[in-house]
Scaffold this motif. Structure first.
Motif, PDB file in Angstrom:
ATOM      1  N   ASN A  40       0.845  -1.205   0.000  1.00 41.51           N
ATOM      2  CA  ASN A  40       0.000   0.000   0.000  1.00 41.51           C
ATOM      3  C   ASN A  40       0.873   1.245   0.000  1.00 41.51           C
ATOM      4  O   ASN A  40       1.907   1.293   0.678  1.00 41.51           O
ATOM      5  N   LEU A  41       0.443   2.245  -0.758  1.00 46.23           N
ATOM      6  CA  LEU A  41       1.118   3.546  -0.784  1.00 46.23           C
ATOM      7  C   LEU A  41       0.097   4.614  -0.432  1.00 46.23           C
ATOM      8  O   LEU A  41      -0.917   4.782  -1.115  1.00 46.23           O
ATOM      9  N   VAL A  42       0.365   5.344   0.653  1.00 46.06           N
ATOM     10  CA  VAL A  42      -0.504   6.423   1.124  1.00 46.06           C
ATOM     11  C   VAL A  42       0.239   7.746   0.954  1.00 46.06           C
ATOM     12  O   VAL A  42       1.386   7.872   1.390  1.00 46.06           O
ATOM     13  N   VAL A  43      -0.389   8.716   0.307  1.00 40.16           N
ATOM     14  CA  VAL A  43       0.239  10.018   0.057  1.00 40.16           C
ATOM     15  C   VAL A  43      -0.729  11.115   0.508  1.00 40.16           C
ATOM     16  O   VAL A  43      -1.914  11.078   0.182  1.00 40.16           O
ATOM     17  N   PHE A  44      -0.199  12.075   1.267  1.00 41.01           N
ATOM     18  CA  PHE A  44      -1.028  13.205   1.699  1.00 41.01           C
ATOM     19  C   PHE A  44      -0.149  14.435   1.884  1.00 41.01           C
ATOM     20  O   PHE A  44       1.056  14.332   2.089  1.00 41.01           O
ATOM     21  N   ASN A  45      -0.763  15.599   1.790  1.00 41.82           N
ATOM     22  CA  ASN A  45      -0.087  16.867   2.048  1.00 41.82           C
ATOM     23  C   ASN A  45      -0.296  17.252   3.499  1.00 41.82           C
ATOM     24  O   ASN A  45      -1.440  17.467   3.920  1.00 41.82           O
ATOM     25  N   TRP A  46       0.777  17.302   4.250  1.00 44.90           N
ATOM     26  CA  TRP A  46       0.680  17.581   5.681  1.00 44.90           C
ATOM     27  C   TRP A  46       0.375  19.057   5.903  1.00 44.90           C
ATOM     28  O   TRP A  46       1.081  19.932   5.414  1.00 44.90           O
ATOM     29  N   TYR A  47      -0.687  19.311   6.658  1.00 40.57           N
ATOM     30  CA  TYR A  47      -1.082  20.679   6.987  1.00 40.57           C
ATOM     31  C   TYR A  47      -0.781  20.924   8.454  1.00 40.57           C
ATOM     32  O   TYR A  47      -1.422  20.337   9.333  1.00 40.57           O
ATOM     33  N   ASP A  48       0.192  21.780   8.725  1.00 33.70           N
ATOM     34  CA  ASP A  48       0.537  22.125  10.100  1.00 33.70           C
ATOM     35  C   ASP A  48      -0.394  23.241  10.568  1.00 33.70           C
ATOM     36  O   ASP A  48      -0.375  24.345  10.027  1.00 33.70           O
ATOM     37  N   LEU A  49      -1.208  22.948  11.575  1.00 32.35           N
ATOM     38  CA  LEU A  49      -2.198  23.918  12.051  1.00 32.35           C
ATOM     39  C   LEU A  49      -1.566  25.183  12.600  1.00 32.35           C
ATOM     40  O   LEU A  49      -2.187  26.249  12.594  1.00 32.35           O
ATOM     41  N   HIS A  50      -0.344  25.088  13.082  1.00 33.27           N
ATOM     42  CA  HIS A  50       0.302  26.225  13.738  1.00 33.27           C
ATOM     43  C   HIS A  50       1.373  26.869  12.863  1.00 33.27           C
ATOM     44  O   HIS A  50       2.185  27.650  13.344  1.00 33.27           O
ATOM     45  N   SER A  51       1.379  26.529  11.591  1.00 36.41           N
ATOM     46  CA  SER A  51       2.366  27.102  10.674  1.00 36.41           C
ATOM     47  C   SER A  51       1.647  27.901   9.602  1.00 36.41           C
ATOM     48  O   SER A  51       0.502  27.615   9.251  1.00 36.41           O
ATOM     49  N   ARG A  52       2.327  28.915   9.054  1.00 33.38           N
ATOM     50  CA  ARG A  52       1.757  29.749   7.983  1.00 33.38           C
ATOM     51  C   ARG A  52       2.408  29.422   6.641  1.00 33.38           C
ATOM     52  O   ARG A  52       2.490  30.275   5.761  1.00 33.38           O
ATOM     53  N   MET A  53       2.847  28.182   6.476  1.00 35.74           N
ATOM     54  CA  MET A  53       3.449  27.780   5.206  1.00 35.74           C
ATOM     55  C   MET A  53       2.409  27.874   4.089  1.00 35.74           C
ATOM     56  O   MET A  53       1.261  27.453   4.251  1.00 35.74           O
ATOM     57  N   LYS A  54       2.817  28.467   2.964  1.00 40.88           N
ATOM     58  CA  LYS A  54       1.910  28.583   1.833  1.00 40.88           C
ATOM     59  C   LYS A  54       1.708  27.239   1.139  1.00 40.88           C
ATOM     60  O   LYS A  54       0.658  26.985   0.562  1.00 40.88           O
ATOM     61  N   LYS A  55       2.731  26.380   1.190  1.00 38.98           N
ATOM     62  CA  LYS A  55       2.648  25.075   0.533  1.00 38.98           C
ATOM     63  C   LYS A  55       2.803  23.982   1.575  1.00 38.98           C
ATOM     64  O   LYS A  55       3.735  24.004   2.373  1.00 38.98           O
ATOM     65  N   SER A  56       1.883  23.053   1.584  1.00 38.00           N
ATOM     66  CA  SER A  56       1.943  21.953   2.534  1.00 38.00           C
ATOM     67  C   SER A  56       2.870  20.868   1.988  1.00 38.00           C
ATOM     68  O   SER A  56       2.676  20.405   0.858  1.00 38.00           O
ATOM     69  N   PRO A  57       3.875  20.447   2.757  1.00 37.81           N
ATOM     70  CA  PRO A  57       4.798  19.418   2.268  1.00 37.81           C
ATOM     71  C   PRO A  57       4.110  18.062   2.153  1.00 37.81           C
ATOM     72  O   PRO A  57       3.185  17.743   2.916  1.00 37.81           O
ATOM     73  N   GLN A  58       4.561  17.280   1.221  1.00 32.35           N
ATOM     74  CA  GLN A  58       3.957  15.970   0.966  1.00 32.35           C
ATOM     75  C   GLN A  58       4.664  14.885   1.772  1.00 32.35           C
ATOM     76  O   GLN A  58       5.885  14.909   1.945  1.00 32.35           O
ATOM     77  N   VAL A  59       3.872  13.948   2.245  1.00 32.24           N
ATOM     78  CA  VAL A  59       4.398  12.792   2.980  1.00 32.24           C
ATOM     79  C   VAL A  59       3.813  11.536   2.338  1.00 32.24           C
ATOM     80  O   VAL A  59       2.598  11.461   2.112  1.00 32.24           O
ATOM     81  N   ALA A  60       4.674  10.563   2.049  1.00 30.20           N
ATOM     82  CA  ALA A  60       4.233   9.282   1.487  1.00 30.20           C
ATOM     83  C   ALA A  60       4.578   8.176   2.475  1.00 30.20           C
ATOM     84  O   ALA A  60       5.654   8.179   3.074  1.00 30.20           O
ATOM     85  N   ILE A  61       3.650   7.244   2.653  1.00 30.20           N
ATOM     86  CA  ILE A  61       3.855   6.108   3.556  1.00 30.20           C
ATOM     87  C   ILE A  61       3.704   4.829   2.729  1.00 30.20           C
ATOM     88  O   ILE A  61       2.626   4.559   2.174  1.00 30.20           O
ATOM     89  N   CYS A  62       4.771   4.068   2.629  1.00 28.91           N
ATOM     90  CA  CYS A  62       4.767   2.803   1.893  1.00 28.91           C
ATOM     91  C   CYS A  62       4.866   1.664   2.912  1.00 28.91           C
ATOM     92  O   CYS A  62       5.771   1.685   3.757  1.00 28.91           O
ATOM     93  N   PHE A  63       3.989   0.723   2.821  1.00 27.25           N
ATOM     94  CA  PHE A  63       4.068  -0.377   3.790  1.00 27.25           C
ATOM     95  C   PHE A  63       3.505  -1.668   3.204  1.00 27.25           C
ATOM     96  O   PHE A  63       2.648  -1.667   2.326  1.00 27.25           O
ATOM     97  N   ASP A  64       4.054  -2.764   3.703  1.00 29.27           N
ATOM     98  CA  ASP A  64       3.525  -4.100   3.426  1.00 29.27           C
ATOM     99  C   ASP A  64       3.429  -4.830   4.754  1.00 29.27           C
ATOM    100  O   ASP A  64       3.442  -4.202   5.812  1.00 29.27           O
ATOM    101  N   SER A  65       3.349  -6.121   4.738  1.00 30.01           N
ATOM    102  CA  SER A  65       3.184  -6.863   5.984  1.00 30.01           C
ATOM    103  C   SER A  65       4.431  -6.836   6.854  1.00 30.01           C
ATOM    104  O   SER A  65       4.359  -7.060   8.062  1.00 30.01           O
ATOM    105  N   ASP A  66       5.613  -6.540   6.259  1.00 27.22           N
ATOM    106  CA  ASP A  66       6.867  -6.592   7.017  1.00 27.22           C
ATOM    107  C   ASP A  66       7.474  -5.216   7.289  1.00 27.22           C
ATOM    108  O   ASP A  66       8.056  -4.999   8.351  1.00 27.22           O
TER     109      ASP A  66
END
Length: 280
Positions: A40-66
């Protein structure tokens, strides 16, 4: 194996994932969720509630059973993920499913309080607007609308990810893992609904502000109209006696006082009429 890397370090995880997964990870644009075989590959743009960043950085999570790998777009996101993972695993090691669950729960931990505080801010703006104690309403309202739009999109993408994980089409997650993702999905749905409600609320405040502006403008135009109406008959008198004709009444000794008296009477009469009709 659990590892946290930057996007440019993706080659380090290639020995642990399939060739098809490697191909997906090298795409310039990643979809929010990809489930293939036992990966599985999960990708999302992290939104920091306490930051004024104009662009939200992307985070990808790759995982299998191991294995589970976190890929971050920049150093700030990398530091955030490392901090969360360290917090969640300092007492005892977690399975991939548990780590995924606790990671997202940690991301969403204070969001309810944040949204409640945001509602109080909007309510305060509304109260101050009604009382006329503040002048930069429009700037603040537009700023709040932009923040809430980003927040709505953030919960929307997370909701889509959790729905796909709950579906578990590749049977990678256990029954307990599906249940944990379902908890995350319901929590995100509630946060998304709260963000949408706040956007509706801020839209209502903006409408109320616009109505208040229209009301003040109408009052100002009414004043100009009343003043113009009062002096319009006097303008007629000026135009009439300003004509270059020999008028008999001009030779009378009482003509000037009479004109003054007539002018004063007209002004007084119009003021009385306007006050009775509550136009003044």
């Amino acid at each position: 194996m659990q590892k946290i890397l930057l996007y440019e370090q993706v080659s380090e995880i290639e020995p642990f994932v399939s060739k098809r997964a490697c191909t997906l990870l090298h795409r310039p644009q990643l979809e929010s969720f990809i489930g293939i075989d036992k990966f599985n590959l999960v990708v999302f743009n992290w939104y920091d509630l306490h930051s004024r960043m104009k662009k939200s950085p992307q985070v990808a999570i790759c995982f299998d059973s191991d294995d589970i790998f976190f890929l971050c777009e920049n150093e700030e996101a990398l530091a955030m993920v490392k901090k969360i993972i360290a917090e969640q695993t300092q007492e005892q090691p977690l399975s991939n499913e548990e780590l995924l669950y606790h990671f997202f729960m940690r991301l969403l931990r204070n969001d309810v309080n944040y949204l409640n505080d945001y509602e109080m801010l909007i309510t305060e703006i509304e109260d101050r607007m009604v009382a006329g104690l503040q002048k930069d309403y429009l700037t603040k309202i537009i700023s709040y609308r932009k923040d809430l739009l980003r927040l709505k999109r953030y919960y929307e993408q997370l909701g889509f990810v959790f729905e796909e994980l709950t579906a578990n089409e590749n049977s990678l997650l256990s029954a307990n893992g599906v249940q944990l993702c379902n908890i995350l999905s319901r929590r995100t749905d509630r946060l998304f609904a709260s963000a949408v409600n706040l956007r509706d609320y801020i839209a209502q405040v903006l409408d109320a502000y616009q109505s208040q502006l229209d009301y003040h403008q109408n009052n100002l135009m009414k004043i100009f109209t009343v003043v113009t109406t009062i002096f319009l008959p006097l303008t007629l008198l000026v135009g009439w006696y300003g004509m270059n004709f020999d008028m008999p009444e001009l030779h009378s000794a009482y003509s000037y006082p009479i004109v003054i008296a007539v002018s004063a009477f007209i002004v007084a009469a119009l003021i009385i009429v306007f006050k009775k009709k509550k136009w003044m």
